[in-house]
Scaffold this active site. Structure first.
Site, PDB file in Angstrom:
ATOM      1  N   CYS A  17      56.042  41.436   8.937  1.00 53.68           N
ATOM      2  CA  CYS A  17      54.912  42.085   9.621  1.00 53.68           C
ATOM      3  C   CYS A  17      55.128  43.592   9.648  1.00 53.68           C
ATOM      4  O   CYS A  17      56.146  44.074  10.154  1.00 53.68           O
ATOM      5  CB  CYS A  17      54.809  41.537  11.047  1.00 53.68           C
ATOM      6  SG  CYS A  17      53.633  42.438  12.083  1.00 53.68           S
ATOM      7  N   SER A  18      54.176  44.348   9.135  1.00 54.04           N
ATOM      8  CA  SER A  18      54.327  45.803   9.081  1.00 54.04           C
ATOM      9  C   SER A  18      54.408  46.422  10.471  1.00 54.04           C
ATOM     10  O   SER A  18      55.170  47.371  10.685  1.00 54.04           O
ATOM     11  CB  SER A  18      53.181  46.428   8.285  1.00 54.04           C
ATOM     12  OG  SER A  18      51.944  46.182   8.916  1.00 54.04           O
TER      13      SER A  18
END
Length: 123
Positions: A17-18
């Site tokens: 997840c960025s």
């Protein structure tokens, strides 16, 4: 430097997840000692999730990712009477938990999904 667990920051982290990666990077860049919990590999128990919700001041459906909850078959009413069922469902399907969740040394916790929240905790 060894940090007592009560003084450490903790992040429930999903490395793919960025926003989670950005939060972890920012916490470290701000000089915080961070305990990283890969919560998909080490899912929270219902008790841990209950405590986290208390710290967040949120209900379980408020930390559920809609798409992932739907994909996991979590179709529960968003009401206090279904709270325990929500907690059990999220503990069984950690992908449906919003990310990242960061706990602070003062006993607080935040879901860090936006720049303003990240700026607030990194100073």
């Amino acid at each position: 430097m060894t940090t007592d667990a009560t003084e450490a920051w903790e992040i429930w982290h999903n490395p793919s997840c960025s926003k989670s990666r950005a939060a972890l990077s920012a916490l470290r860049a701000a000089g915080h000692d961070v305990v990283v919990r890969a919560y998909l590999d080490h899912p929270p128990t219902a008790e841990e999730l209950t405590e986290m919700l208390r710290r967040l001041g949120l209900e379980p459906w408020e930390v559920a990712r809609s798409r992932e909850a739907h994909e996991a078959g979590i179709d529960l009413p968003r009401e206090v009477g279904a709270r325990a069922a929500w907690i059990e469902a999220l503990a069984a399907h950690p992908r449906a938990i919003q990310r990242p969740i960061v706990t602070t040394p003062d006993g607080g916790a935040l879901v860090v999904r936006d720049t303003e929240t990240l700026d607030r905790i990194t100073g």
